[in-house]
Scaffold this motif. Structure first.
Motif, PDB file in Angstrom:
ATOM      1  N   LEU A  40      66.219  51.305   6.214  1.00 17.90           N
ATOM      2  CA  LEU A  40      65.737  51.096   7.572  1.00 17.90           C
ATOM      3  C   LEU A  40      65.010  52.365   7.992  1.00 17.90           C
ATOM      4  O   LEU A  40      65.612  53.430   8.141  1.00 17.90           O
ATOM      5  N   ARG A  41      63.707  52.245   8.171  1.00 15.01           N
ATOM      6  CA  ARG A  41      62.878  53.380   8.596  1.00 15.01           C
ATOM      7  C   ARG A  41      62.672  53.293  10.102  1.00 15.01           C
ATOM      8  O   ARG A  41      62.316  52.238  10.628  1.00 15.01           O
ATOM      9  N   VAL A  42      62.920  54.400  10.802  1.00 12.69           N
ATOM     10  CA  VAL A  42      62.879  54.391  12.267  1.00 12.69           C
ATOM     11  C   VAL A  42      61.985  55.516  12.771  1.00 12.69           C
ATOM     12  O   VAL A  42      61.742  56.514  12.077  1.00 12.69           O
ATOM     13  N   GLY A  43      61.533  55.354  14.024  1.00 14.26           N
ATOM     14  CA  GLY A  43      60.676  56.372  14.619  1.00 14.26           C
ATOM     15  C   GLY A  43      61.405  57.661  14.915  1.00 14.26           C
ATOM     16  O   GLY A  43      60.868  58.760  14.707  1.00 14.26           O
ATOM     17  N   ARG A  44      62.647  57.554  15.393  1.00 14.87           N
ATOM     18  CA  ARG A  44      63.459  58.723  15.701  1.00 14.87           C
ATOM     19  C   ARG A  44      64.898  58.427  15.321  1.00 14.87           C
ATOM     20  O   ARG A  44      65.312  57.269  15.311  1.00 14.87           O
ATOM     21  N   LEU A  45      65.668  59.489  15.049  1.00  9.50           N
ATOM     22  CA  LEU A  45      67.081  59.322  14.688  1.00  9.50           C
ATOM     23  C   LEU A  45      67.876  60.460  15.318  1.00  9.50           C
ATOM     24  O   LEU A  45      67.499  61.633  15.228  1.00  9.50           O
ATOM     25  N   LEU A  46      68.982  60.096  15.973  1.00  4.00           N
ATOM     26  CA  LEU A  46      69.836  61.083  16.626  1.00  4.00           C
ATOM     27  C   LEU A  46      70.983  61.491  15.703  1.00  4.00           C
ATOM     28  O   LEU A  46      71.770  60.645  15.259  1.00  4.00           O
ATOM     29  N   SER A  54      65.456  63.698  15.014  1.00  8.00           N
ATOM     30  CA  SER A  54      64.503  63.877  13.917  1.00  8.00           C
ATOM     31  C   SER A  54      63.526  62.719  13.936  1.00  8.00           C
ATOM     32  O   SER A  54      63.898  61.585  14.239  1.00  8.00           O
ATOM     33  N   GLU A  55      62.263  63.016  13.579  1.00  5.71           N
ATOM     34  CA  GLU A  55      61.213  62.012  13.621  1.00  5.71           C
ATOM     35  C   GLU A  55      61.052  61.336  12.261  1.00  5.71           C
ATOM     36  O   GLU A  55      61.267  61.938  11.212  1.00  5.71           O
ATOM     37  N   ASP A  56      60.656  60.079  12.299  1.00  6.20           N
ATOM     38  CA  ASP A  56      60.300  59.280  11.115  1.00  6.20           C
ATOM     39  C   ASP A  56      61.332  59.432   9.995  1.00  6.20           C
ATOM     40  O   ASP A  56      61.077  60.020   8.943  1.00  6.20           O
ATOM     41  N   GLN A  57      62.493  58.882  10.239  1.00  2.16           N
ATOM     42  CA  GLN A  57      63.621  59.003   9.320  1.00  2.16           C
ATOM     43  C   GLN A  57      63.932  57.665   8.641  1.00  2.16           C
ATOM     44  O   GLN A  57      63.577  56.593   9.143  1.00  2.16           O
TER      45      GLN A  57
END
Length: 625
Positions: A40-46, A54-57
């Motif tokens: 699962l690729r996401v725009g941001r991750l906490l 973090s961006e693009d994780q």
């Protein structure tokens, strides 16, 4: 049969042997030596450990677990299936640090369908509700839905309040040996449910002293968490004593000052929504920097209220609106409760080895949930659940729990007067009667029985034993609750925490009719208005829950509320901030016997033959004399 080389061990229920095999498999997957199932690729991750974005994780899953997390495109292995959500932000699945699923009135598989779209992927079940109905099969009940594939992780905590006090009986009884067995049966058992009977903790002469300390000892021996319940304990000696006992938390704080006093004596504070706005604003104004000892809890929230408000996500939004940073609010739903419950290897963060539980937000500041993933797969779109609901035919031990082998009669609710008397003195309490003494009032006698007095907002309240088969009845007069409408009564089999049947009514005949309807239903609600049974709600599982969707249950509850609005309900004007006119649903909690209650009404039993007893001292008293 030898397990295939690349097969994933079954980890629906966490067991030590399976956990070792799962971790061995995840090691090789993280190194790229075994294929991952999906990413699962996401725009941001906490990252909740450092409270940084973090961006693009990319989150890589193997089975139900996370195997790898890092910058998109850098995973070294093969991935069978990929998903990309570039406009969404990923945070960990939300956890309930303290919840009674029974109070949703849904069985666990349907609770999952209700709360997962709200981000709630794991729950610490404070299990003294069903365990007071069937103590022996407690873990079996809570694990069944998960065993059949439900994506909601339920971590049971066997109830310390089984029974709630030494003056109650039936359904279940837990002591040292029972708790030791529970702690040894599963890694998913986190500890001991809220210790509520404070007089039995501090007073060696209390008849529950040995039982409670035995359960605490068994929990300590297994390195579990002993949850607390410190309602009404606001003076520093009591708070210090509570913490010294090893009771690790409190979810009953009502004021900012109380919250601070308990927080600074080492208690983990679990905030409910009722006082959250004021407490959060006060703590922020005081300059609190470290929120790691705070979590949010829904505690008791019905399916109807969850459909209306939300689940733990609603609590977090209230805190954010009060000024708390969204990232801290998310920590209060994820890593904080996981650390407190010692569950960080499994839940609480987006990190390798944890279950693949991800909440995808379209708006971080408003905590707007777009999707929820659980066990490494998508289970919701917006507010719609798209996951699995196992079909469970709950057996008789769960559905035949109202054990009353006779028809209840109007005479069961009579309070007989002494011969020749025209009036009698009566003991009177009201809902949430926390006074150390009961009220006394002179009531009229007619046809040899003591009567209600509507002019004083006094009606009759009773508790019917549903465990012995005899249907024994304790009855007395209560002020400020129940119907004024003639020949009207409401009865319910949810009566915290022993869960006998309670009934309140303007006539004995109506009370009998309502209770008999519940016997036939095997639990729920029954409303009799002007002599006719006008509404029922079915809680056929344990007399506490129903095996159906939240929407179906809510429709039945709304029909009950509609009929209830046609009744003239009494209330206590001076008590109005906490008690208001209308359908008296909160009477489910007015039967509590834990601190700060003193004089209470319980079902007649050997420990309390009269039913009316002071649970702080063990003193009994007649209800009329």
């Amino acid at each position: 049969m030898r397990q295939a080389m690349n097969a994933i061990p079954d980890d629906l229920l966490i067991t030590a042997p399976d956990e070792v095999r799962i971790r061995q498999d995840l090691v090789l997957t993280a190194l790229g030596r075994r294929p991952a199932d999906r990413s699962l690729r996401v725009g941001r991750l906490l990252d909740v450990h450092s409270r940084t974005w973090s961006e693009d994780q990319e989150i890589v899953f193997r089975g139900r677990r996370i195997a790898w997390i890092g910058p998109a495109g850098s995973y070294p292995g093969e991935v069978r299936e990929r998903a990309h959500r570039p406009d969404l932000a990923a945070v960990p699945g939300f956890g309930e640090v303290h919840k009674h699923i029974e109070s949703s009135h849904l069985t666990p598989e349907w609770e999952a369908a209700l709360v997962l779209p709200h981000g709630n992927t794991w729950t610490c079940e404070a299990s003294h509700e069903f365990s007071n109905v069937n103590g022996a099969r407690n873990l079996e009940f809570w694990f069944e839905a998960r065993r059949r594939g439900s994506p909601l992780k339920i971590f049971p905590q066997p109830g310390s309040a089984v029974p709630p006090t030494a003056y109650e009986w039936g359904g279940g009884w837990y002591g040292h040996d029972e708790q030791a067995r529970f702690m040894s049966e599963s890694l998913m058992v986190t500890g001991l449910d809220e210790v509520m009977d404070w007089p039995a903790v501090w007073n060696p002469d209390n008849p529950s002293y040995k039982r409670l300390w035995g359960m605490i000892e068994a929990t300590f021996a297994a390195r579990g968490v002993v949850e607390g319940h410190a309602s009404g304990l606001r003076d520093l000696p009591s708070i210090n004593a509570f913490a010294a006992a090893g009771l690790a938390s409190d979810h009953e704080v009502q004021t900012p000052e109380e919250t601070w006093d308990k927080l600074t004596r080492g208690l983990f504070v679990e905030l409910r929504v009722y006082a959250m706005d004021e407490i959060v604003k006060w703590l922020l104004a005081r300059g609190l920097q470290d929120w790691s000892q705070i979590a949010f809890t829904t505690d008791d929230r019905s399916a109807s209220h969850t459909l209306e408000l939300g689940a733990s996500d609603h609590n977090a939004r209230v805190a954010i609106e009060a000024g708390l940073a969204p990232e801290i609010a998310i920590q209060c739903l994820t890593i904080n409760p996981a650390r407190h419950m010692r569950l960080t290897p499994f839940v609480g963060s987006l990190a390798p080895g944890r279950f693949g539980d991800v909440v995808l937000l379209s708006d971080i500041a408003k905590l707007t949930i777009a999707e929820v993933w659980a066990d490494g797969a998508q289970v919701s779109e917006g507010k719609r659940y798209v996951g699995q609901v196992p079909e469970i035919q709950w057996p008789d031990w769960a559905t035949k729990t109202v054990n009353i082998k006779r028809s209840i009669k109007p005479q069961d609710f009579e309070l007989r007067a002494e011969p020749g008397r025209t009036t009698m003195k009566a003991a009177v309490i009201r809902p949430f009667h926390w006074h150390p003494e009961f009220y006394t009032i002179e009531l009229p006698v007619r046809d040899g029985a003591v009567q209600r007095d509507e002019s004083e907002a006094i009606t009759k309240f009773a508790i019917v034993d549903r465990f012995s088969g005899d249907g024994r009845v304790a009855k007395m007069f209560w002020r400020g609750c129940g119907p004024r409408t003639p020949e009207t009564a409401v009865a319910c089999s949810v009566a915290h925490d022993k869960h006998n049947i309670w009934v309140v009514g303007s006539s004995d005949a109506a009370m009998a009719k309502a209770v008999n309807a519940l016997i036939e239903l095997q639990g729920g609600w029954a409303l009799v208005r002007e002599g006719e049974l006008v509404a029922t709600v079915r809680f056929e599982v344990g007399g506490l829950m129903s095996c159906r969707s939240a929407q179906e249950l809510d429709a039945e509850m709304q029909a009950l509320y509609a009929e209830g609005r046609k009744v003239d309900w009494m209330y206590e004007p001076t008590f109005r901030p906490r008690w208001y006119p209308g359908f008296p649903e909160r009477l489910m909690f007015a039967t509590l016997t834990c601190a700060p209650w003193s004089w209470v009404l319980v079902a007649p039993c050997e420990q309390a033959p009269l039913g009316f007893i002071n649970v702080q001292t063990g003193e009994a008293h007649p209800v009329v004399w």
